[in-house]
Design an enzyme around this catalytic site. Structure first.
Site, PDB file in Angstrom:
ATOM      1  CG  HIS A   1      -7.862   6.710  -3.047  1.00 49.15           C
ATOM      2  ND1 HIS A   1      -6.678   6.432  -2.410  1.00 49.15           N
ATOM      3  CD2 HIS A   1      -7.891   8.061  -3.213  1.00 49.15           C
ATOM      4  CE1 HIS A   1      -6.019   7.563  -2.194  1.00 49.15           C
ATOM      5  NE2 HIS A   1      -6.733   8.572  -2.674  1.00 49.15           N
TER       6      HIS A   1
ATOM      7  CE1 TYR B   1     -10.383   5.581   6.420  1.00 48.00           C
ATOM      8  CE2 TYR B   1     -11.788   3.664   6.126  1.00 48.00           C
ATOM      9  CZ  TYR B   1     -10.664   4.389   5.783  1.00 48.00           C
ATOM     10  OH  TYR B   1      -9.823   3.930   4.805  1.00 48.00           O
TER      11      TYR B   1
ATOM     12  CD  GLU C   1     -11.686   4.815  -1.177  1.00 50.49           C
ATOM     13  OE1 GLU C   1     -11.378   3.737  -1.723  1.00 50.49           O
ATOM     14  OE2 GLU C   1     -10.928   5.442  -0.424  1.00 50.49           O
TER      15      GLU C   1
ATOM     16  CG  ASN D   1      -4.980   9.952   1.278  1.00 55.12           C
ATOM     17  OD1 ASN D   1      -4.802  11.116   0.908  1.00 55.12           O
ATOM     18  ND2 ASN D   1      -6.189   9.461   1.500  1.00 55.12           N
TER      19      ASN D   1
ATOM     20  NE  ARG E   1      -2.930   2.378   3.384  1.00 53.84           N
ATOM     21  CZ  ARG E   1      -4.143   2.867   3.144  1.00 53.84           C
ATOM     22  NH1 ARG E   1      -4.960   2.221   2.336  1.00 53.84           N
ATOM     23  NH2 ARG E   1      -4.533   4.008   3.695  1.00 53.84           N
TER      24      ARG E   1
END
Length: 480
Positions: free
Chosen positions: A358, A410, A432, A305, A288
């Protein structure tokens, strides 16, 4: 997909199924086993054989073809749903002992009741994981029963795919960093009226950070789009390439695209995290972070990020270098983040929208990420998000949720959309993309086209909104 041992023997003996056949067998099957390579080398005395392997491994066959040395055999992806605080505490304890790879959310601190948790569990921990979850009576299901096989489904055929010229470039497959960068140069060469190529710096490992400028001249307003911030999210770079292709191909006959390219500039960065993306192709499919190294720690990389200078290393980020959400030793410690931030600061008067791509969750997010509060121009941004999601839905009927990142997904600190917004870019979004967990980070190549087609509609809707004036309510929302 794989030939039997006897068939491989026949193929090698025929000699004229020749170099391509040998390279396929050796590099895409035998690389798994040094023992087999030795056997073939001694049996056939082909000095060029290992040379062919080296050429194939470094130039022609992405690491997906080698299937990562079978490192994911028997691994599973579980979806776990704790229903109360007691189960949340128990689950955090279990996952802490197992040291799992978080897919969604990306750390244990973000686990909440009645929110699904997707985790990649190593083969040797599978039995224990199932037993512990059952003992605690925590609901779960197996999303992917054998991760290695799922990777093979996604990438196993790639070694036989021919490398082609840009005019035949296949936008419906995933491409390595080298292929993407070659494509960028080719786009610049063949479309000089609409495409310019430049570098904004170098990565930690010294790779150039290339950006394409798309549009007719130097317009006053601009849109920034970056993809591949998180290395394992391969659909991101695929989208950035798709968007450029669609913009160029439809420029002369699509009035909406013609207007956009005539009145806006698009700065497009197909691979933000170049080192991590390269590593994801060659070593760890689910890597990641970046690949930076701090001398006193053995763990590498920073979450690109979580490394921006806005509420840096606060809630939703980790100060531990081994965590996937590690914020880094200081804001903009990563050369990739620093280079993009410098470019955005320099051009912030022109850049009216920041878009980061993303995966996965099927959401369109906007600030704030780090706190529960409404941004001052909430109505304008909310309207733009609503239009984008409706445009996306119009393609295939896929539903996206949208809203402030903190409440829709979140809380996370040090994010790029918060930084962009705080630095004067009024429209800051993070997509996303597909899906919601069935494939997770292994979205099949068959879904590249529909995913990119619908997302292009959404981005066009956001960009079109910039050409119109939005008057936010006079009342400014107070920070909560």
């Amino acid at each position: 997909m794989w030939r039997s041992y006897q068939e491989r023997m026949i193929l090698l003996r025929t000699g004229s199924a020749r170099l391509s056949g040998i390279m396929e067998v050796v590099s895409c099957s035998l690389m798994f086993s040094s023992r087999l390579i030795v056997v073939h080398q001694s049996a056939f005395r082909v000095p060029a054989l290992l040379t062919s392997v080296m050429i194939c491994s470094s130039l022609l066959c992405p690491a997906g073809a080698f299937l990562y040395n079978n490192r994911y055999v028997g691994d599973q992806v579980l979806r776990i749903i704790p229903t109360n605080e007691q189960e949340v505490r128990a689950l955090k304890g279990i996952l802490g002992l197992m040291k799992v790879d978080f897919w969604q959310p990306n750390s244990a601190s973000l686990i909440h009741p009645n929110r699904s948790v997707d985790v990649h569990v190593k083969n040797h921990d599978i039995r224990g994981m199932h037993e512990r979850l059952t003992d605690e009576k925590i609901q779960y299901q197996v999303l992917i029963s054998n991760l290695q096989k799922e990777i093979e489904k996604q990438t196993g055929h790639r070694f036989s795919r021919k490398r082609r010229a840009e005019s035949q470039y296949d936008y419906e497959v995933y491409h390595s960093l080298e292929e993407i960068q070659s494509w960028m140069f080719e786009m610049n060469r063949t479309q000089p009226d609409l495409v310019a190529l430049f570098s904004i710096g170098k990565s930690y490992e010294g790779r150039p950070l290339y950006v394409l400028q798309l549009g007719k001249g130097n317009q006053k307003k601009a849109v920034w789009i970056d993809c591949g911030v998180h290395a394992r999210e391969w659909i991101g770079p695929a989208f950035c390439q798709w968007f450029v292709k669609e913009a160029i191909n439809s420029y002369q006959y699509d009035s909406a695209m013609t207007k956009l390219l005539n009145q806006l500039s698009f700065y497009i960065m197909p691979v933000f995290n170049v080192d991590g993306y390269h590593y994801s192709w060659n070593t760890d499919r689910f890597w990641r972070k970046t690949r930076s190294k701090i001398r006193k720690f053995h763990c590498r990389g920073v979450d690109a990020n979580r490394n921006w200078k806005v509420k840096w290393c606060d809630e939703g980020a980790s100060s531990h270098p081994c965590d996937d959400t590690y914020c880094g030793p200081f804001p903009e410690s990563e050369p990739e983040v620093k280079a993009v931030a410098k470019f955005l600061r320099k051009n912030k008067k022109r850049i009216k929208a920041y878009i980061s791509i993303h995966a996965y969750a099927q959401m369109l997010l906007y600030p704030y990420s780090y706190k529960y509060a409404m941004i001052p121009n909430f109505n304008c941004v909310e309207s733009a998000a609503s239009s984008a999601v409706k445009a996306l839905y119009s393609a295939y009927g896929v539903r996206y949720r949208y809203g402030p990142a903190s409440t829709t997904l979140y809380v996370s600190s040090g994010s790029s959309i918060d930084w962009a917004y705080k630095n004067g870019i009024p429209y800051a979004f993070a997509f996303e993309l597909r899906d919601t967990g069935y494939f997770g980070f292994l979205l099949p190549e068959s879904l590249i086209k529909p995913t990119c087609t619908e997302t292009t509609r959404a981005v066009k809707a956001i960009a079109s909104g910039l050409l119109k004036k939005c008057n936010p309510d006079k009342d400014r929302f107070q920070n909560i």
